[in-house]
Design an enzyme around this catalytic site. Structure first.
Site, PDB file in Angstrom:
ATOM      1  N   GLU A   1       0.772  -1.325   0.059  1.00  0.00           N
ATOM      2  CA  GLU A   1       0.199   0.025   0.078  1.00  0.00           C
ATOM      3  C   GLU A   1       0.896   1.269   0.390  1.00  0.00           C
ATOM      4  O   GLU A   1       0.749   2.736  -0.578  1.00  0.00           O
ATOM      5  CB  GLU A   1      -1.160   0.012   1.212  1.00  0.00           C
ATOM      6  CG  GLU A   1      -2.088   0.715   1.219  1.00  0.00           C
ATOM      7  CD  GLU A   1      -3.095   0.319   2.516  1.00  0.00           C
ATOM      8  OE1 GLU A   1      -3.076  -0.407   2.854  1.00  0.00           O
ATOM      9  OE2 GLU A   1      -4.203   1.264   2.394  1.00  0.00           O
TER      10      GLU A   1
ATOM     11  N   GLU B   1       2.034   1.867  -3.234  1.00  0.00           N
ATOM     12  CA  GLU B   1       1.192   1.871  -4.547  1.00  0.00           C
ATOM     13  C   GLU B   1       1.007   3.157  -3.710  1.00  0.00           C
ATOM     14  O   GLU B   1       0.991   4.505  -4.800  1.00  0.00           O
ATOM     15  CB  GLU B   1      -0.349   1.598  -4.112  1.00  0.00           C
ATOM     16  CG  GLU B   1      -1.396   2.057  -4.920  1.00  0.00           C
ATOM     17  CD  GLU B   1      -2.523   1.429  -4.390  1.00  0.00           C
ATOM     18  OE1 GLU B   1      -2.452   0.725  -3.643  1.00  0.00           O
ATOM     19  OE2 GLU B   1      -3.835   1.801  -4.756  1.00  0.00           O
TER      20      GLU B   1
ATOM     21  N   CYS C   1      -8.148  -1.673   4.001  1.00  0.00           N
ATOM     22  CA  CYS C   1      -8.323  -3.402   5.055  1.00  0.00           C
ATOM     23  C   CYS C   1      -9.737  -3.449   6.102  1.00  0.00           C
ATOM     24  O   CYS C   1      -9.416  -4.580   6.698  1.00  0.00           O
ATOM     25  CB  CYS C   1      -7.257  -3.014   6.052  1.00  0.00           C
ATOM     26  SG  CYS C   1      -6.692  -1.761   6.930  1.00  0.00           S
TER      27      CYS C   1
ATOM     28  N   SER D   1      -7.175   1.854  -2.181  1.00  0.00           N
ATOM     29  CA  SER D   1      -6.171   1.632  -2.508  1.00  0.00           C
ATOM     30  C   SER D   1      -6.121   0.423  -2.758  1.00  0.00           C
ATOM     31  O   SER D   1      -6.971  -0.524  -2.334  1.00  0.00           O
ATOM     32  CB  SER D   1      -4.905   1.213  -1.111  1.00  0.00           C
ATOM     33  OG  SER D   1      -3.934  -0.089  -1.319  1.00  0.00           O
TER      34      SER D   1
ATOM     35  N   LYS E   1     -15.713  -9.254   8.366  1.00  0.00           N
ATOM     36  CA  LYS E   1     -14.341  -9.941   7.191  1.00  0.00           C
ATOM     37  C   LYS E   1     -14.800 -11.482   7.199  1.00  0.00           C
ATOM     38  O   LYS E   1     -14.176 -12.056   5.939  1.00  0.00           O
ATOM     39  CB  LYS E   1     -13.134 -10.660   8.505  1.00  0.00           C
ATOM     40  CG  LYS E   1     -12.219  -9.531   9.018  1.00  0.00           C
ATOM     41  CD  LYS E   1     -11.626  -9.214   8.260  1.00  0.00           C
ATOM     42  CE  LYS E   1     -10.491  -7.375   8.057  1.00  0.00           C
ATOM     43  NZ  LYS E   1      -9.348  -7.618   7.087  1.00  0.00           N
TER      44      LYS E   1
ATOM     45  N   GLU F   1     -16.302 -10.566   3.356  1.00  0.00           N
ATOM     46  CA  GLU F   1     -14.998 -10.448   2.846  1.00  0.00           C
ATOM     47  C   GLU F   1     -14.722 -11.810   1.851  1.00  0.00           C
ATOM     48  O   GLU F   1     -13.916 -11.439   0.982  1.00  0.00           O
ATOM     49  CB  GLU F   1     -13.448  -9.225   3.771  1.00  0.00           C
ATOM     50  CG  GLU F   1     -12.522  -9.238   2.422  1.00  0.00           C
ATOM     51  CD  GLU F   1     -11.710  -8.287   3.431  1.00  0.00           C
ATOM     52  OE1 GLU F   1     -11.970  -8.778   4.257  1.00  0.00           O
ATOM     53  OE2 GLU F   1     -10.807  -7.955   2.954  1.00  0.00           O
TER      54      GLU F   1
ATOM     55  N   GLU G   1     -14.385 -12.538  -5.664  1.00  0.00           N
ATOM     56  CA  GLU G   1     -13.733 -11.890  -5.880  1.00  0.00           C
ATOM     57  C   GLU G   1     -12.117 -12.026  -5.741  1.00  0.00           C
ATOM     58  O   GLU G   1     -10.998 -12.353  -5.665  1.00  0.00           O
ATOM     59  CB  GLU G   1     -12.899 -10.361  -6.735  1.00  0.00           C
ATOM     60  CG  GLU G   1     -13.279 -10.156  -5.244  1.00  0.00           C
ATOM     61  CD  GLU G   1     -14.557  -9.189  -5.155  1.00  0.00           C
ATOM     62  OE1 GLU G   1     -15.374  -9.337  -5.623  1.00  0.00           O
ATOM     63  OE2 GLU G   1     -14.997  -8.000  -4.704  1.00  0.00           O
TER      64      GLU G   1
ATOM     65  N   CYS H   1     -10.446  -1.856  15.081  1.00  0.00           N
ATOM     66  CA  CYS H   1      -9.961  -3.310  14.970  1.00  0.00           C
ATOM     67  C   CYS H   1     -10.283  -3.693  15.973  1.00  0.00           C
ATOM     68  O   CYS H   1     -11.780  -4.562  16.467  1.00  0.00           O
ATOM     69  CB  CYS H   1      -9.139  -4.234  14.294  1.00  0.00           C
ATOM     70  SG  CYS H   1      -8.817  -3.547  12.238  1.00  0.00           S
TER      71      CYS H   1
END
Ligand code: SF4
Ligand code: SF4
Ligand code: SF4
Ligand code: FES
Ligand code: FES
Lengths: 639, 157
Positions: free
Chosen positions: A308, A311, A335, A355, A394, A397, A402, A566
């Site tokens: 990241e 990037e 994230c 990102s 999560k 996710e 994908e 988190c």
């Protein structure tokens, strides 16, 4: 406090405590009241409930929650106020005059017992088979007030079907007591607005827009409603049965990665207070349960920083040097899957600002079924990959279509801290007594930078530690004392920091040498960054960016869907409060300081994986295939 | 819904917002006007109202589901609401109800196949002294008997 200021609740539902230091002790600053015949002084506007709590007098509550605005709907907190005809709800009674309060009179006790009996008369559910057995506020109250029979009867039939459409959150509205904590959480704290009370009178219940399934509305799966629900009406979608099956199947190689936040909180499930880090005890417990290998998600958090961060450098380079108008800045972190879905729904036009780096969980997933499988000579088909996360999003996710870049489902199951604690207990293990053990190779132990991802500001701090060393060629310790980037820490809803880079640049480090020639183009640049936690705060930043305000000039912004980051995730032990979240964060920062290795780029395992596997470097072809992803504009309209 | 219909609805709601203001308290008058115009408030209309008032769609739906006179799904063009509360019940609501049901060939809670009339029960309308009472669209009728009720129904058929 972090959450109250973000609240969009009507003025009448917010706390109005007047804490004027100049007035302390003077007329008008405080009020003298009597609680159970004891004289006490409180700041004007304090609620009776807070006044009692400060004086160690316990008053039961249900609809009240420290993170949320006042509701005053359950009436379990009633007390007697001298001179008033009726009992008063202490959580919704601001003290403005010298009143006399009694908290435990026959009338009070009888009223509370009646309220509990009435709630139970409509409560369909059995404690044995309920996730909240032993951690349920209703059950606790029934015990406290000695409920030994159902005075007003007890429902025998289910009224509402269970909604298990969502990968993350299950609604079992039969157990709902209509405290509306979830509603206030979702509307005020998170500004997502999925849940409300619908219909009227006896038919009132909590539901979604047009009574649709949770999977079909704008729910971002943050699970914050679960953490604040007093009962088992809301809970996470628990995959532990499937995980046990995999463990018991000798053909399967079951691996588990643990994120930093569960480790800082799981002790709470074993009777420890908040703020005990269980990292190494957890490793041995997981091995004893039967996991074949135990890995540290921080390893891929370190990798995330490299990917990241690279990037970001590339975006800046293209924008500043090549003046490419297609480049989107600020770059947003990606994230937090709750935040990602929030953006996809409410600000889809900003998807290119996210990102493309995957979250640490998903990076680990794709490496496990490729790099790790090859290295250990295991057929990736036989690998079952589990991720212990503080998060309910999560689960969603890892089920995104994908997320199959390894050729398989990269992460098979997202397991919350609570669910893992249950599995550990099921295995007959008392976690705090376990010996301390390290993580398994080839990933090994990770850096403190990956660890602090768990607290709000952590990703930013980790990124800054690396960027400072990459760009300025200095030790982070020379810029920030002990490498602690204090300006991005803490629980303020939105943090904004400017870092002037100066004119003394270092050499471009080996690992990204092929991407930028030198740092001259960054001379004199002031790096502007921001941090937001809780989607209500994210919304503020996004609106500011839309209006072209100061955040639109930022280079990099960290967003976390959950209040506190988190450590306050929707899969963490219940209850949650600002105090508890603070202690969990402290545990993480303390563990970070105790580590030798505190910067992502210094993690030898990260360096090695670029040498051995991701051979064309950060943001190269291989890493793009495995470690990066794309997003889906969803829009806010519900069909 | 067609794009054109959607755009028209949005324009309509924008006009209503100008008329009543952008406060949360404007929600009910706005919904009442949409209800009057379209005889129900579609899910798209609800989401547009929410967007323009900067509240959440589920809050709009919550309000609509609370009030019996606001609907989120299409109903007949005329809505007949017969009081079912105790005083009207004692005054002969039952006979009135079955006369209406027989006349229209549908039950309470249903809509005629030609979409002209929806039958619903309502709770006390405050006309207890002159019951049985019913509301047809905006108008209140009282001292009903089966014959009178049927002739009122036939007027809107
Ligand atoms: S919600 Fe609480 S009281 Fe209800 S069944 Fe579950 S544990 Fe028991
Ligand atoms: S999971 Fe989050 S977004 Fe979904 S209903 Fe709960 S609080 Fe709202
Ligand atoms: S679902 Fe839980 S938090 Fe929401 S109203 Fe019901 S009991 Fe309260
Ligand atoms: S806790 Fe005070 S009314 Fe619910
Ligand atoms: S009971 Fe029917 S109008 Fe009051």
């Amino acid at each position: 406090m972090e959450t109250k200021e973000a609240s969009r609740a009507p003025v009448s539902q917010k706390a109005h405590i007047i804490e004027n230091k100049d007035f302390e002790g003077k007329i008008g600053g405080t009020v003298s009241i009597e609680i159970n015949e004891k004289k006490v002084q409180v700041p004007l506007g304090t609620t009776i409930l807070d006044a009692c709590r400060k004086n160690n007098i316990h008053i039961p509550t249900l609809c009240h929650h420290e993170d949320l605005c006042v509701a005053g709907v359950c009436r379990i907190c009633v007390v007697e106020v001298e001179g008033m005809r009726t009992l008063q709800a202490s959580c919704a009674f601001p003290i403005t005059s010298p009143i006399k309060i009694k908290t435990s009179t026959p009338m009070v006790r009888k009223a509370r017992r009646h309220i509990i009996d009435l709630l139970l008369s409509e409560h369909y559910g059995e404690c044995y088979s309920c996730v909240r057995n032993n951690n349920c506020e209703l059950q606790k109250l029934a015990k406290e007030y000695g409920v030994d029979s159902y005075t007003f009867g007890h429902v025998q039939k289910s009224k509402y079907p269970v909604d298990n459409s969502s990968f993350s959150v299950i609604r079992d509205i039969d157990k709902c007591i209509l405290c509306k904590r979830c509603v206030r959480t979702c509307i005020d704290l998170q500004e997502v607005g999925v849940l409300e009370a619908v219909h009227r009178g006896h038919d009132t219940h909590i539901n979604t827009f047009m009574e649709k399934d949770l999977a079909d509305v704008v729910c971002i799966n943050c699970g914050q409603c679960i953490n604040r629900c007093p009962t088992g009406a809301l809970h996470a979608n628990d995959p532990s049965d499937e995980i046990w099956d995999a463990i018991d199947n000798p053909k399967k190689h079951v691996v588990i990665q643990t994120a930093p936040s569960p480790r800082a909180a799981i002790g709470e499930e074993f009777g420890l207070g908040a703020g005990h880090s269980m990292t190494y005890q957890l490793n041995s417990a997981l091995r004893r349960i039967g996991f074949n290998a135990v890995f540290d998600t921080n390893f891929t958090a370190d990798l995330t920083i490299i990917e990241e961060g690279t990037e970001l450098i590339l975006r800046l380079y293209k924008a500043v040097v090549e003046k490419n108008p297609q480049i989107k800045l600020p770059q947003f972190t990606s994230c937090s899957p709750g935040w990602v879905k929030y953006l996809e729904h409410f600000y889809p036009e900003y998807i290119d600002n996210l990102s493309s780096a995957k979250s640490p969980q998903q990076m680990f997933g794709s490496l496990l079924k490729t790099f790790y499988a090859q290295k250990r000579g295991i057929n990736p088909e036989d690998i079952v990959s589990v991720a212990v996360m503080p998060c309910s999003a999560k689960k969603f996710e890892c089920n995104r279509p994908e997320m199959t870049d390894s050729g398989y489902k990269d992460v098979d199951y997202g397991l919350t801290t609570r669910e893992l604690a249950k599995m550990i207990k099921e295995a007959g293990i008392n976690l705090p007594e376990m010996p301390k053990e390290h993580f398994d190779d080839p990933f090994g132990d990770a850096s403190g930078a990956g660890l602090i991802f768990g607290a709000t500001g952590g990703v930013m701090e980790a990124a800054i530690r690396t960027i400072v060393e990459f760009v300025l060629g200095k030790k982070t310790e020379d810029v920030f004392e002990k490498a602690n980037v204090l300006p991005v820490r803490g629980f303020e809803g939105i943090k904004y920091v400017e870092l002037p880079l100066g004119t003394e640049m270092g050499p471009v480090p080996e690992i990204i040498k092929h991407l930028v020639p030198n740092w001259d183009w960054l001379k004199g640049v002031t790096l502007k960054v921001a941090v937001a936690h809780g989607t209500a705060n994210a919304k503020k930043i996004m609106e500011d960016i839309k209006a072209g305000g100061k955040f639109s000039e930022c280079h990099f912004i960290e967003f976390m869907a959950c209040p506190g980051g988190c450590i306050g995730g929707g899969g963490q032990p219940i209850p949650t409060s600002p105090e508890i979240r603070k202690k969990r964060a402290e545990a993480i920062y303390a563990e970070d300081e105790s580590l030798e290795l505190r910067k992502s780029h210094e993690n030898p395992n990260v360096v090695r994986i670029y040498e051995e596997y991701l051979t064309d470097g950060p943001c190269g072809h291989i890493s793009h295939k495995l470690l990066h992803t794309h997003y889906k504009p969803r829009g806010r309209y519900i069909a | 819904m067609l794009v054109m219909e959607k755009n028209q609805l949005t324009e309509e709601i924008e006009v209503l917002i100008k008329k009543y203001g952008k406060e949360r308290s404007s929600l009910i008058p706005i919904l009442q006007d949409i209800q009057k115009q379209h005889s129900y408030i579609s899910d798209y209309a609800q989401q547009e109202v929410a967007r323009l008032l900067d509240i959440h769609p589920v809050e709009v739906f919550s309000v609509i589901s609370f009030y019996a006179f606001l609907n989120s799904s299409p109903k007949g063009r005329n809505i007949v609401r017969l009081c079912q509360t105790i005083t009207c019940d004692l005054a002969g609501k039952k006979n009135v109800a079955s006369a209406i049901e027989r006349e229209l060939g549908i039950k309470f809670g249903q809509t005629t196949p030609d979409n002209k009339i929806t039958l619903e029960y309502a709770n006390c309308l405050g006309m207890c002294d002159v019951g049985p009472a019913m509301i047809v669209n905006d108008r209140v009728y009282y001292k009903l008997d089966p014959e009178k009720a049927v002739s009122i129904i036939n007027e809107i058929r």
